[in-house]
Design a protein around this motif. Structure first.
Motif: not given
Length: 722
Positions: A501-520
């Motif tokens: 779901n967040y391949a470009a941000a996969k290296a850290d959960l924090a970066n995955v959450f940055l992408e999720r926050c932008l979706e919200l």
């Protein structure tokens, strides 16, 4: 204006020691109480009467709903149930003292009581105390009655009684805390971090991959007050400055940064509404509610000044319209709800007196997005009676809710119910699902003696439906401290989800959450987060940086570096980031503050208030090597990579001098076994080396480097020479 007084360091240390001891004692008490009823045993103990047998059955059902496994021999593990019992009993007492110390513990509406009053009632009028044996037990029951959203009346764990020796020890610990602890603004935030501290140490020592059971303890981090204030002052405070330029803000904004012309450095927030009645804020990882409480204390006086509301009206309006929270850990949800309610009850009215407990005050909109999903989709569908007029649609919705949140304890706010557009159009527009779930809860509570598991399913369904509604919404401000967890520490299911779901941000959960926050975030809405800063330059985040620099606007960036937290265990480089969910113009400037050099939280707090603002063109960052985000202008010229290649990363340069194979010099007392990276999975691979790191060599000029010494490992057994 409400004055925020944080815990002093001595009081924080005392609270930490008390909470850690309380968890140990409460878990001992919980195990003993559950053992007395034979909750974990495969057969019912003969000595139990009918009431105890019924309680045992309901406790076992509750444990299975929490995730405890029932064995083939009908024995059941108790780990999660022990955690639950210990937490609920201790925190009911703790919250009761918070209420009592703030004159908010009510015997009946409008009649507050103190702990001394509770003692007198237990001693002199025991018939009024409904069987309470101590003032603490009575105070806990009064607190639970005031906080039904926190302490569910039907939860069977409250029917357990701790042995007197354990109960007395918990009471002694709680009584030993000074009054100042219960008036400080950040006490509740520290409470849960201290409660989880030893659990976090256990998980880290075990070196297991982090999954649903470990995630809350490992990623729980109390956000420093100065971080919270900086972000909110540069969003809510900046909004006030742009919408009311001729009116002073009703609250002080020491962290608000402005440009030379007086405009907020973080921007004008054009995507936000002009009226706060339409404004929506979400903290998707709200923890103990620190951001939500701080936002409440800003929004209430703003709405009073802008809309002419009374304090009570403004508090109710903010809770009803503005603030929303999500959290993966049910324990944190309870603390967040209590923290928000306590802040609202303590808020001063026009005469300067606390508003107090009011029946009409809205409940805080905080939901748990990590509730365990027990049972099957068909079990949840069966909650809808066959005679219901919308039985088919409602049963489909229950199955869909079960499927959507099947991995809720692992993924929490990362789950996106809007991916199933058809299903959540049905939830939001057609069916009165929430009303049905309330009716189902009433029905199951009345029949709780017959089917405890159905009651657990109804509670989970209601809670997760509330979470789904929040996750399906869009917000003008999404603000949070995200969980930090590198990909290598995540369990396989979490890794797969992030890659999918967040391949470009996969290296850290924090970066995955940055992408999720932008979706919200709504279109042109704002995201503010506390997160690690290494992604601004590491090569593994190159694709994410390019994408965000192209599609989003970086408003304000405060680099804190290390030593930003008071808690020593969290010593890593962090940043405070403000991003707008929309592309930047070619002439848009990123504003930043470099507060890496100061080495204490207090010094960093002062620097981000007064330190130099650095501005640089956002689109210019794309021309930096690997699109690295750099404060200030990047010096462009011929890159070193055009002249040289690097075939090895940072390593020990003198390894050939200090390392040999064990058969070369094995019997010398100056040489120690040394493990290196292996080239295969053979059991002894990488164990062929020795290093001159013994006690004698350390006194000579041939002392190995510090990096080398950190890598030395003493073996308990050496491989055979054969």
């Amino acid at each position: 204006m409400v004055t925020q007084v944080p815990l002093s360091k001595p009081h924080r240390t005392l609270l930490e020691n008390t909470v850690k001891q309380a968890r140990d004692e409460a878990e001992k008490a919980a195990r003993a109480a559950l053992a007395q009823l034979g909750v974990g045993e495969g057969r019912v103990p003969d000595y139990l009467d009918e009431g105890q047998r019924d309680l045992r059955r309901r406790l076992r059902a509750h444990g299975r709903a929490l995730g405890d496994v029932l064995g083939k021999d009908d024995a059941q593990e108790l780990r999660r149930l022990v955690w639950e019992v210990a937490y609920e009993h201790w925190h009911r007492m703790l919250f009761a003292r918070f209420l009592a110390e703030n004159n908010l513990l009510l015997w009946e509406p409008g009649a507050p009581v103190s702990l001394e009053d509770c003692r007198a009632l237990v001693d002199q009028n025991p018939e009024l105390c409904q069987g309470a044996r101590s003032p603490w037990e009575l105070a806990g029951r009064l607190a639970a009655r005031m906080l039904p959203q926190v302490f569910k009346p039907t939860n069977p764990v409250f029917e357990l009684t701790f042995a007197p020796e354990h109960q007395r020890e918990l009471e002694r610990l709680l009584a030993g805390l000074p009054t100042e602890v219960f008036g400080a603004s950040d006490s509740l935030g520290w409470v849960y971090q201290f409660w989880q501290a030893r659990r976090k140490d256990e998980v880290n020592a075990s070196e297991v991959k982090i999954g649903a059971d470990e995630l809350p303890a490992v990623t729980q981090l109390f956000t420093e007050p100065y971080m919270v204030d900086f972000l909110l002052h540069n969003s809510l405070g900046a909004w006030w400055a742009t919408r009311h330029p001729d009116r002073p803000c009703p609250v002080e904004l020491p962290y608000l940064r402005t440009l030379e012309d007086g405009t907020p450095a973080a921007g004008r927030f054009e995507g936000w509404p002009d009226r706060l009645a339409e404004f929506r804020l979400l903290d998707p990882c709200c923890g103990s509610g620190h951001f939500l409480v701080a936002a409440l204390l800003l929004l209430v006086p703003m709405r009073q000044a802008a809309e002419g509301l009374t304090a009570a009206q403004a508090v109710d309006a903010v809770l009803r319209q503005n603030l929303h929270g999500l959290e993966i850990d049910p324990r944190c949800v309870e603390i967040a709800v209590f923290a928000m309610a306590l802040a609202a009850w303590r808020y001063p009215d026009e005469a300067g007196q606390p508003l107090g407990v009011r029946a009409e005050m809205p409940s805080p909109m905080v939901a748990c997005c990590g509730l365990p999903v027990s049972g099957t989709p068909e079990d949840w569908a069966a909650l809808v009676p066959a005679e219901h007029p919308q039985v088919v649609d409602l049963r489909d919705e229950m199955r869909r809710l079960h499927r959507t949140f099947a991995q809720a304890p692992l993924l929490g706010s990362l789950l996106d119910p809007t991916r199933d557009q058809k299903g959540y159009e049905l939830v939001n527009e057609t069916l009165e699902v929430q009303a049905f779930l309330e009716q189902a809860l009433v029905r199951e509570e009345q029949a709780a003696g017959a089917n405890q598991e159905a009651l657990e399913w109804a509670y989970a369904a209601r809670g997760l439906h509330e979470a789904a509604q929040l996750l399906a919404g869009r917000y003008h401000l999404v603000v949070t401290n995200v969980p930090y967890l590198a990909r290598g520490k995540q369990d396989e299911r979490l890794q797969k989800f992030c890659v999918a779901n967040y391949a470009a941000a996969k290296a850290d959960l924090a970066n995955v959450f940055l992408e999720r926050c932008l979706e919200l975030a709504a279109e042109r809405g704002t995201v503010q987060i506390v997160m690690p800063q290494n992604w601004l330059f590491l090569g593994s985040y190159k694709a994410q940086r390019k994408s965000l620099l192209t599609t989003k606007s970086f408003n304000l960036l405060a680099l804190l570096g290390p030593k930003g937290f008071q808690t020593p265990m969290w010593d890593f480089n962090v940043q405070l980031l403000t991003v707008t969910n929309g592309p930047a113009s070619k002439t848009f400037d990123l504003a930043g503050i470099d507060s890496v050099a100061p080495r204490t939280p207090a010094a960093k707090s002062e620097f981000i208030c007064m330190g130099k603002l650095i501005r640089s063109r956002q689109h210019g960052q794309l021309t930096n090597p690997d699109a690295r985000i750099v404060l200030g202008e990047f010096t462009h010229g011929e890159l070193l990579q055009t002249l040289a290649d690097s075939h090895e990363g940072l390593t020990t340069g003198d390894i050939d001098r200090f390392v040999r194979n064990f058969w070369e010099n094995f019997n010398s007392p100056n040489w120690r076994p040394y493990i290196q990276t292996g080239t295969s999975d053979a059991i002894m691979c990488g164990r062929q080396s020795i290093s001159s790191g013994g006690s004698r060599i350390s006194k000579t000029s041939r002392r190995p480097s510090r990096r080398m010494r950190r890598r030395l490992i003493s073996w308990q057994a050496l491989p055979s020479r054969s």
